[in-house]
Design a protein around this motif. Structure first.
Motif, short mmCIF file in Angstrom:
data_model
loop_
_atom_site.label_atom_id
_atom_site.label_comp_id
_atom_site.label_asym_id
_atom_site.label_seq_id
_atom_site.Cartn_x
_atom_site.Cartn_y
_atom_site.Cartn_z
N HIS A 34 0.95 -1.32 -0.04
CA HIS A 34 -0.19 -0.04 0.07
C HIS A 34 0.68 1.16 -0.14
CE1 HIS A 34 -3.39 2.82 1.24
NE2 HIS A 34 -3.44 2.66 1.72
N LEU A 35 1.76 1.16 0.81
CA LEU A 35 3.00 3.02 0.91
C LEU A 35 3.69 2.40 -0.22
CD1 LEU A 35 4.45 2.00 5.00
CD2 LEU A 35 2.44 3.66 3.72
N SER A 58 -4.99 5.53 4.94
CA SER A 58 -5.75 4.63 3.75
C SER A 58 -5.90 3.96 4.17
CB SER A 58 -6.11 5.86 2.53
OG SER A 58 -4.44 5.49 2.32
N GLU A 97 1.96 9.54 5.85
CA GLU A 97 0.43 10.13 4.85
C GLU A 97 -0.38 9.15 4.18
OE1 GLU A 97 1.20 13.54 2.37
OE2 GLU A 97 2.66 14.38 4.64
N ARG A 98 0.13 7.97 3.50
CA ARG A 98 -0.94 6.74 3.40
C ARG A 98 -1.31 6.13 3.92
NH1 ARG A 98 -1.44 6.46 -2.17
NH2 ARG A 98 -1.70 4.00 -1.88
#
Length: 311
Positions: free
Chosen positions: A117-118, A307, A303-304
């Motif tokens: 995801h990152l 989510s 920051e990700r």
């Protein structure tokens, strides 16, 4: 055919393989179906089913009469699959691709999904589900793209020497051990044995590679020494320990997840994490350490994490 070490029984006009599958039900347009023999079922009996689902070729160890797709024959299908994975990773390395190998007694799959995801904004190729064994690892590596995107490979085990063999194929640039615990107690006599087996991930570590280890783990020094002996150029730590390079300071739970406060290489960093549970915050420390090691700014990667909500 060259990578698999086989020959075409019927020379195809053109074969553009877009995926490699060992389950005929997962085949789709462009799949190479790997007909693995098994104790309960033989993949050779499912070539028609694979064809019906879109497979355009099959990897086999014997001739199949009336097959509707080209057959690539090898002496041993599982060995050929391992070759495909090994050669896929070699081509990935030649193109400049880097690979992160993740193992540990707990948290492997979740950490792999978090890292994927990152890395998504930069391009990433990650193992599916928990594809982490002698079949799942070569399947993932065989499907590595020609472009040098970062790859993430989960590596598991049930016995000694398994991780060593898989690490030799994966050749990680960065090796992560999440934590040593007794989740493999049915296969090993002691935690010492489990730690040593997990440390086999360093057997395939590329020269000058990086080891990322849990500073809270009682086996940290043992694992770090093993990594150095294998040629690791850097040992990066994570956890709640005051000396950790990526240190979890606090994790405050709220309705939508947690607010995580950290010290990342001495710099204060606060971010949202869309999951509940202290273990997710610890995993986040490890994965931010990976991003940093790959040259991505930890603060931007963090920051990700707000989510990252579901597995």
């Amino acid at each position: 055919a060259e990578r698999a070490g086989g020959r075409w029984l019927t020379q195809p006009d053109a074969v553009a393989v877009t995926s490699i599958e060992i389950d005929s039900r997962r085949c789709r347009d462009g799949s190479l179906f790997v007909a693995l023999p098994g104790t309960q079922a033989d993949g050779h009996d499912f070539i028609d089913a694979a064809t019906a689902n879109g497979a355009i070729a099959a990897l086999v160890s014997r001739r199949i009469e009336d097959a509707a797709i080209p057959l690539l024959r090898v002496d041993d299908v599982e060995t050929a699959l391992t070759r495909l994975g090994s050669r896929g990773r070699e081509a990935h390395i030649a193109a400049g691709g880097r690979l992160v190998g993740i193992t540990g007694s707990v948290g492997k799959t979740g950490s792999k999904e978090m890292l994927a995801h990152l890395l998504q904004p930069y391009g990433c190729h990650a193992s599916r589900a928990s594809f982490n064994n002698h079949l799942g690892v070569p399947l993932t590596l065989a499907a590595l793209p020609e472009t040098p995107v970062d790859a993430v490979q989960e590596i598991g085990m049930n016995a000694p020497c398994e991780i060593s063999a898989l690490s030799a194929i994966a050749q990680p640039d960065i090796a992560v051990i999440t934590r040593i615990a007794d989740s493999h107690a049915g296969f090993f006599d002691s935690l010492d044995d489990i730690a040593d087996a997990k440390a086999e991930i360093f057997d395939g570590l590329r020269a000058g590679g990086t080891a990322i280890l849990n500073r809270d783990d009682a086996y940290f020094e043992r694992l770090a020494a093993r990594a150095r002996d294998a040629g690791a150029a850097k040992i990066i730590s994570f956890g709640t320990n005051d000396s950790a390079d990526f240190r979890l300071v606090s994790a405050e739970r709220h309705t939508d997840g947690m607010r995580v406060n950290t010290q990342a290489r001495g710099n204060s960093l606060s971010f949202g994490l869309g999951m509940h549970g202290a273990h997710w915050a610890i995993n986040a420390m490890a994965m931010l350490a990976v991003c940093d090691s790959l040259g991505h700014e930890a603060a931007i990667a963090a920051e990700r994490l707000a989510s990252f909500t579901n597995l």
